[in-house]
Scaffold this active site. Structure first.
Site, PDB file in Angstrom:
ATOM      1  N   GLU A  75     107.057  -8.102  43.570  1.00 19.61           N
ATOM      2  CA  GLU A  75     106.104  -8.935  42.894  1.00 19.61           C
ATOM      3  C   GLU A  75     106.153  -8.942  41.055  1.00 19.61           C
ATOM      4  OE1 GLU A  75     101.921  -6.915  43.247  1.00 19.61           O
ATOM      5  OE2 GLU A  75     101.568  -9.458  42.729  1.00 19.61           O
ATOM      6  N   ASP A  94     106.039  -4.855  46.571  1.00 15.65           N
ATOM      7  CA  ASP A  94     105.180  -4.867  46.562  1.00 15.65           C
ATOM      8  C   ASP A  94     104.152  -3.746  46.213  1.00 15.65           C
ATOM      9  OD1 ASP A  94     102.574  -5.499  45.246  1.00 15.65           O
ATOM     10  OD2 ASP A  94     101.257  -6.380  46.669  1.00 15.65           O
ATOM     11  N   ILE A  96     101.946  -2.422  44.479  1.00 14.75           N
ATOM     12  CA  ILE A  96     100.528  -1.978  44.099  1.00 14.75           C
ATOM     13  C   ILE A  96      99.777  -3.179  45.086  1.00 14.75           C
ATOM     14  CG2 ILE A  96      98.334  -1.210  43.370  1.00 14.75           C
ATOM     15  CD1 ILE A  96      99.608  -0.391  41.057  1.00 14.75           C
ATOM     16  N   ASP A  97      99.720  -2.950  46.662  1.00 12.68           N
ATOM     17  CA  ASP A  97      99.360  -4.249  47.084  1.00 12.68           C
ATOM     18  C   ASP A  97      97.692  -3.682  47.082  1.00 12.68           C
ATOM     19  OD1 ASP A  97      99.583  -6.190  49.311  1.00 12.68           O
ATOM     20  OD2 ASP A  97      97.833  -5.598  50.547  1.00 12.68           O
ATOM     21  N   THR A  99      95.084  -4.605  44.671  1.00 12.36           N
ATOM     22  CA  THR A  99      95.154  -4.363  42.988  1.00 12.36           C
ATOM     23  C   THR A  99      93.490  -4.390  42.739  1.00 12.36           C
ATOM     24  OG1 THR A  99      97.369  -5.814  43.104  1.00 12.36           O
ATOM     25  CG2 THR A  99      95.390  -4.780  40.857  1.00 12.36           C
ATOM     26  N   ASP A 231     103.992  -8.912  50.104  1.00 13.00           N
ATOM     27  CA  ASP A 231     102.753  -9.278  50.766  1.00 13.00           C
ATOM     28  C   ASP A 231     102.773  -8.722  52.154  1.00 13.00           C
ATOM     29  OD1 ASP A 231     100.640  -8.683  48.813  1.00 13.00           O
ATOM     30  OD2 ASP A 231     101.044 -11.546  48.746  1.00 13.00           O
TER      31      ASP A 231
END
Lengths: 292, 295
Positions: A75, A94, A96-97, A99, A231
């Site tokens: 990302e 990703d 941190i999905d 956020t 994602d």
């Protein structure tokens, strides 16, 4: 030369161990601790980006050492219009999905690591350390939540009796024909007793976790426009290995790719024929196509 | 009558952990034959397990507290059952029944006690996550038996501001008519960049779990209509112990009781005068379009 099933399993195991031991604890420790600085928007975006960038770097370095010939898309390092998913084995990550969940400490942020080959998801691992749920799969090897095989019970798949995952998304321009307008109109159709009248809607705030909850059958269907390949790639592999099916989020779109940005994911426990009939029924609730 | 609230909290925790939780956990996702409470409404679900669990809770409580009254979701009679000033257990045996039927891991048991119609004990147990949140008036909140340091949590959360908050919203089972339309319009207003422009919304499908999550500082507020006293009683006590407040869902409803049927819950903040919460509430109410009415 496609990766063998045993090779995919080895990659899956490596990622799972890495997520559990290295990345998860970091995510868990830092969630909900960034809020204060969030008051100062410029400053806070930086702080979240710092965490995102740091975790992505850790993952990229780890994977580059283990699998030097594989490509990497993250990302944070993605460049719009430039970065393309090739035929080669490609990690799609990703850091941190969810956020917003991460900032607020709502326990549905996760790390999502997927691998595509020939553009299709072949390995996926998604770890939510807050609830200690690690979903993982590789092509031909089945799907797991922690150490338990995901086994979605055979049961009928009927729109009215289904639970759906829905997200408002970040795009919020309330004018006729905008994506936001189409999403809200679709939501109304999905709920209304004069239309789909579905059992209920759930919102977790993480595309990767919505895919995983569809994989386990805890929700029956997840519809969304707006997410990126990172994602959904990992969750997609997990969902397919658990018998699920992914179509496009817009009516008629049967040929969906990880970077289509608009998806309709349906649980397993039903035949492909039932899943496709379900998709067609769902599409009828969407008044106009989403545009990305 | 002197009532030891902490003792009641402990009693309810034991009941939840040892008797009720294991049933919910083992039966979740196994109930293919559910009934529809309101006949025509195909989404208002009740299972045989709800009734069994309520009976178990009711019998256990009656033998321990024979003088207390009892209001439960399954034994409730519309128009007749009323919460009085007497000590009254208000119980939802399984909150989040749709979750329970679908095995979505946010069904829970919710047991509260009111005295003078005010929630004074609350216990919520989610056996899927093995998470029990409990409180009693003046005694703080416990998470899995450990005292929860809500003051530190709140201090870390910063200011309560509408366009920086995450709000819980639940469409509920009424899916047309004025209440549904009010909800849909209000959701749009809350999300729209021209309206409240909240950071985001979340929906877990359980009022009790949502209130517990607000108390834990995971969410900022929760706006809903159509719930009953048993959906909110336990969570109300827990939330209040962490400095949060509950007002009505409709503009101007500053003072409401547990039987109001529509609610707006706001997390605790460092401002004990509640001034920041009042500002937040007023801004939120501006997004409410129409009126939620369940009478």
């Amino acid at each position: 030369m496609a990766l063998k099933t045993t090779e995919l399993k080895e990659i899956e195991n490596t990622i799972v161990k890495f997520l559990r031991e290295e990345i998860g604890p970091l995510l868990k420790e830092k969630a909900g601790t960034k809020f204060d600085s969030y008051k100062d928007k410029a400053n806070d975006v930086d702080l979240v980006t710092v965490m995102d960038t740091k975790i992505e770097k850790m993952i990229r370095e780890f994977l580059a050492e283990k699998y030097p010939s594989f490509e990497f898309i993250g990302e944070e390092s993605y460049i719009k219009g430039v970065t393309k998913i090739s035929e080669k084995p490609t990690f799609i990550v990703d850091p941190i999905d969810g956020t917003l969940n991460f900032i607020h400490g709502y326990p549905f942020s996760c790390t999502s690591i997927g691998l595509t080959e020939y553009g299709k998801p072949v390995v996926g691992a998604v770890f939510n350390p807050h609830l200690n749920q690690l979903f993982h799969a590789s092509k031909g090897n089945g799907a797991y939540m922690n150490d338990t095989k995901i086994n979605v019970k055979e049961r009928s798949l009927v729109l009215q009796k289904s639970l759906f995952a829905f997200e408002g998304g970040a795009e919020r321009t309330d004018a006729k024909g905008t994506n936001f307008d189409i999403k809200m109109a679709t939501l109304r159709n999905l709920l209304s007793e004069n239309s789909a009248f579905m059992h209920g809607m759930r919102t977790l705030g993480s595309a990767a976790l919505n895919m995983c909850y569809t994989a386990t059958g805890e929700v029956d269907v997840y519809w969304e426009g707006g997410p990126w390949a990172w994602d959904v790639t990992a969750g997609w592999c997990i969902l397919e290995e658990a018998g699920g099916f992914v179509a496009g989020g817009n009516p008629g779109d049967w040929n969906v790719h990880v970077d289509s940005r608009c998806y309709l994911a349906v649980r397993g426990g039903a035949s492909l024929k039932e899943q496709k009939a379900f998709v067609s029924e769902f599409w009828k609730q969407i008044p106009a196509p989403l545009k990305y | 009558m002197t009532v030891n609230l902490l003792q009641i909290e402990e009693f309810l925790c034991n009941l939840a952990l040892k008797k009720v939780g294991p049933i919910i956990k083992s039966k979740s996702g196994t109930q293919k034959n559910y009934n529809l409470k309101t006949g025509s409404k195909k989404v208002d679900i009740v299972t045989v397990i709800d009734k069994q669990v309520e009976k178990l809770i009711w019998e256990t409580l009656r033998s321990e507290y024979p003088n207390f009254e009892f209001v439960g979701e399954e034994s409730y009679i519309p128009g007749e059952t009323k919460v009085t000033d007497a000590p009254t257990f208000i119980v939802d045996p399984i909150d989040g029944t749709t979750n329970f039927v679908h095995d979505f891991p946010f069904s829970c048991t919710s047991m509260g006690l009111t005295i003078d119609k005010i929630p004074v004990v609350g216990v919520i147990y989610n056996p899927h996550l093995d998470l029990i949140i409990s409180s009693s008036k003046g005694n703080g909140v416990r998470v899995n038996g450990e005292l929860f340091d809500y003051k530190s949590k709140i201090a870390n959360m910063g200011e309560l501001i509408l366009n920086k908050s995450v709000v819980a919203l639940q469409p509920g089972s009424a899916r047309e008519g004025p209440n549904f339309i009010t909800k849909m319009k209000t959701y749009t207003n809350l999300l729209s960049c021209d309206g409240g422009f909240v950071h985001g919304f979340r929906n877990l499908g359980s009022s009790a779990m949502t209130l517990a999550y607000i108390a834990l500082g995971y969410l900022d507020s929760y706006w809903d209509g159509g719930c009953y006293s048993w959906d909110v009683c336990a969570g109300w006590c827990i939330l209040k112990e962490t400095g949060g407040i509950i007002v009505g869902a409709n503009p101007g409803e500053w003072e409401i009781g547990v039987e109001n049927r529509s609610y707006f819950a706001i997390r605790g903040t460092t401002d004990d005068t509640h001034q920041d919460k009042k500002e937040y509430i007023k801004k939120f109410w501006q997004c409410v379009e129409g009126k939620l009415d369940y009478n």
